[in-house]
Design an enzyme around this catalytic site. Structure first.
Site, PDB file in Angstrom:
ATOM      1  N   ASP A 193      11.095   2.326   7.350  1.00  0.00           N
ATOM      2  CA  ASP A 193      11.481   3.167   6.220  1.00  0.00           C
ATOM      3  C   ASP A 193      12.043   4.523   6.650  1.00  0.00           C
ATOM      4  OD1 ASP A 193      10.352   1.081   4.897  1.00  0.00           O
ATOM      5  OD2 ASP A 193       8.860   2.233   3.796  1.00  0.00           O
TER       6      ASP A 193
ATOM      7  N   GLY B 119       2.732   0.847  11.186  1.00  0.00           N
ATOM      8  CA  GLY B 119       3.147  -0.008  10.072  1.00  0.00           C
ATOM      9  C   GLY B 119       3.796  -1.282  10.614  1.00  0.00           C
ATOM     10  N   PHE B 120       4.550  -1.958   9.768  1.00  0.00           N
ATOM     11  CA  PHE B 120       5.169  -3.211  10.199  1.00  0.00           C
ATOM     12  C   PHE B 120       6.112  -3.000  11.393  1.00  0.00           C
ATOM     13  CE2 PHE B 120       3.939  -4.413   5.875  1.00  0.00           C
ATOM     14  CZ  PHE B 120       3.339  -5.632   6.132  1.00  0.00           C
TER      15      PHE B 120
ATOM     16  N   GLY C 159       3.529   5.458  14.589  1.00  0.00           N
ATOM     17  CA  GLY C 159       3.383   4.675  13.362  1.00  0.00           C
ATOM     18  C   GLY C 159       2.913   3.254  13.626  1.00  0.00           C
TER      19      GLY C 159
ATOM     20  N   ALA D 273       9.136  -4.666   4.052  1.00  0.00           N
ATOM     21  CA  ALA D 273       8.419  -5.130   5.235  1.00  0.00           C
ATOM     22  C   ALA D 273       9.250  -6.036   6.152  1.00  0.00           C
ATOM     23  CB  ALA D 273       7.130  -5.831   4.809  1.00  0.00           C
TER      24      ALA D 273
ATOM     25  N   GLU E 223       5.328  -4.172 -10.625  1.00  0.00           N
ATOM     26  CA  GLU E 223       4.038  -4.762 -10.267  1.00  0.00           C
ATOM     27  C   GLU E 223       2.871  -3.971 -10.863  1.00  0.00           C
ATOM     28  OE1 GLU E 223       5.550  -6.810  -6.092  1.00  0.00           O
ATOM     29  OE2 GLU E 223       4.713  -4.794  -6.071  1.00  0.00           O
TER      30      GLU E 223
END
Lengths: 426, 426
Positions: free
Chosen positions: A305, A18-19, A16, A321, A175
């Site tokens: 996550d 991601g962050f 992964g 995040a 949002e």
């Protein structure tokens, strides 16, 4: 392989980009005795907090994503674009979709989550979710195409075409609803001859008793009022019982007709985690130890996550995040400590607070004693997001794009790439 | 309809929102006695001269495209995203895909052209062309995915994955070959562990005896040398006899294996023109009168790439943006003159010259007595393109994006949005 591997070299596999995965890799990249492989399904790291801006045509995919191998250009990290099929935790192996085998000494698992439909997978066709750039572009094309079809007076759906349902009143749902309201009332103003986009109907459906559950009630109420002022119909305590093509069914046999239904209601961690054969929580996340490892496997970490990590007050840390970023850095440091023979300290999340954008010029901020909403909160939200995005892109372009969007309300990324016929169907 | 239509109101239908259609609409938009409808298959105008930059990851789709209805925001122009199915020139009607009928007093036909395979339509699957944003993203994804697959050591194609064939040595072919060479030698440098992108093989195949046919031979030779220096193998006088998956067959039974084959060899005007039932040339273009009308139909104009319009020296005008732009403006003016009772003068193309980019820092310029290649020509090419693009976008962002790309060689739009498995297949 171009790098020197000695007997001392330990193999780190990161799943992964991601962050969590990215920050773990960054923390480890200069270590001389590590051979690091980062595997991701896509070729890019995504700045997910702004993904809704791509879905609503304010930013381009290129503004919030960066090729992972470009981030590690010249670094001692092997980047593979591949899907992980299986993790063999006892045999210390990761198996890829092309049956390539990656042996590891340390494994960092950070595959993230997908949206989940509480077992009703059929709903996904009619109510797409928002996790990847592909999702965002899919939603963008459908939203924009709806107005095009309405202008063409496509029958019998003209009114439904201008109706939107967003399911889920968390940050993403708020949002999205706010951004769609802006599109209808601002961006598309004076663009059509036969329809008036300001007649657009937007419904935001939430099962709980308030929007933005982790925020105090008085702030959530402010967000709700702001959305209502923008023309959004907020429906609290409302459960979705079924979703069909262009129709959302809610309790008491009522339904809302809408061509665009957007799912922002639930997450499920990556199915890959099941191959670990360890206890998972009901969202499919791995229940980790306080050092983010799996019990009995001190070299296997689960982050972001995908991880159910206990914070203070006996609550699991949220899927955001900052948590993923801090966990990534922590695991990088942990591995370096283990290599030095030290025992790592438990992970502690430094909670700097939460933020949610409601629309242009409005946001909620909750950071320790600092609580608020409105324009000042929105300025803060903007600066924090631009700051982190620029750090990640090392570019000022995004800033200019934003300036134009925020000060002029321009949404110029309103491109439909697929033919209309295709978009109208599913 | 919101506008007032009186007996004096004339209906203008414009087919196509490219340079020709857009400029015709702009010339007519403020006329008080016209009711104008512009129909386009897509929702955006495209700055096609830079499309190869999207296909090669230097620019985002949003940088070179703009929603048509945003361009005409607040103007008295109806914009429809639709495909025209048929033109009935005697009944003064245009019929759309949804059977909607648009009656017209004046018709401006500017649907452009698609790439053509000389009757071998099966080749398209293996050798995609470059006309739309969708085409550009398709090529971008395939090009980038090839390097990803090669890094994964996918067998048996590792070498073919890093081989590229561009068919057609016109401006698009030259620009594509140059840009791919840059990707291989610059943009991807130090990005991979198992492959060396500088080992990429790039072939540019041209049937004629020189590249860039309309340019003088000595300039074309310079372009060829520049490409060869960048690592491109230029093959002149070479005919393609067949294309199969990952293989291009050329005369004498030889073939080149390559996972990426890009078609830049031929154009065919939109099939819609056949419904006009007038004489077409072999590229399917309408043979127009010197006022761009169809013989016997003084209110029907054909413009841009769809039009075979005789220039000086008994040659048809080339299919380039300046021709389309000038024709659009001319037709706008013509219609206004007709409404005043004046007879329009014949169309005359003001030839400001031609330009072609070869790579970063090199281009050809041919403008009357001004002929040249090299860095100065490239500076000129850059300024002309940035100038027109900014005019069209009214934004400076593109300038910054370009500055970064040209001075740092960054190609940050290198995003692959589809899963690799899908891209590897066709």
């Amino acid at each position: 392989m171009s790098r020197h591997e000695t007997e001392n070299t330990k193999r780190v596999v990161i799943i992964g980009g991601g962050f969590a995965g990215l920050n773990a890799a960054k923390a480890l990249q200069k270590h001389p005795h590590l051979s690091i492989t980062l595997v991701d399904k896509t070729n890019h790291h995504l700045f997910q907090p702004l993904l809704y801006q791509v879905a609503t045509a304010a930013l381009s995919p290129g503004d919030i994503a960066m090729p992972i191998r470009e981030i590690f250009r010249g670094q001692n990290i092997e980047v593979l674009m591949a899907t992980v099929e299986k993790i063999d935790k006892d045999d210390h192996k990761v198996i890829l979709d092309n049956q390539q085998v990656l042996p590891f000494d340390f494994l960092i698992i950070a595959p993230g989550a997908r949206h989940a439909y509480f077992g009703k997978d059929a709903w996904e066709t009619y109510a797409p979710g928002l996790k990847t750039l592909k999702d965002a572009l899919h939603i963008r094309e459908r939203v924009l195409a709806s107005f095009e079809l309405a202008e063409r007076k496509e029958q019998p759906f003209t009114e439904d075409l201008m109706s939107f349902v967003v399911i889920g009143g968390g940050p993403t749902g708020v949002e999205m609803a706010g951004a769609i309201a802006e599109i209808a009332h601002q961006s598309l103003k004076k663009n059509f001859k036969h329809i008036d986009p300001s007649h657009t109907k937007i419904y935001l459906i939430e099962g709980g008793k308030q929007l933005l559950a982790p925020y105090p009630e008085h702030l959530a109420k402010k967000a709700q009022k702001a959305l209502e002022k923008m023309g959004v119909t907020v429906m609290l305590n409302t459960r979705v019982t079924d979703i069909k093509e262009d129709e959302v069914f809610i309790s008491e046999g009522k339904s809302i007709k809408a061509h665009n239904i957007i799912w922002a209601a639930g997450n499920q961690a990556a199915p890959l985690l099941q191959s670990l054969q360890v206890p998972l929580d009901k969202q499919g996340r791995v229940l980790v130890q306080n050092d983010l490892t799996i019990a009995g496997y001190p070299h296997i970490f689960v982050l972001g996550d995908a991880s159910a990590c206990m914070g203070k007050n006996e609550n699991y840390l949220p899927a955001i995040a900052p948590v993923a970023t801090q966990q990534g850095r922590y695991v990088g440091k942990s591995i370096k400590n283990v290599l030095k023979g030290k025992t790592p300290k438990p992970f502690r999340y430094w909670d700097k607070g939460m933020m949610a954008a409601i629309g242009r010029y409005d946001a909620l901020v909750l950071s320790g004693p600092l609580q608020g909403s409105g324009f000042i909160a929105w300025i803060l939200w903007s600066f924090v997001h631009i700051y982190f995005l620029i750090g990640f892109r090392t570019k000022f372009i995004v800033f200019f794009q934003w300036a134009l969007y925020f000060f002029k309300g321009q949404r110029n990324i309103r491109l439909i790439l697929k033919p209309l016929e295709f978009l109208n169907k599913k």
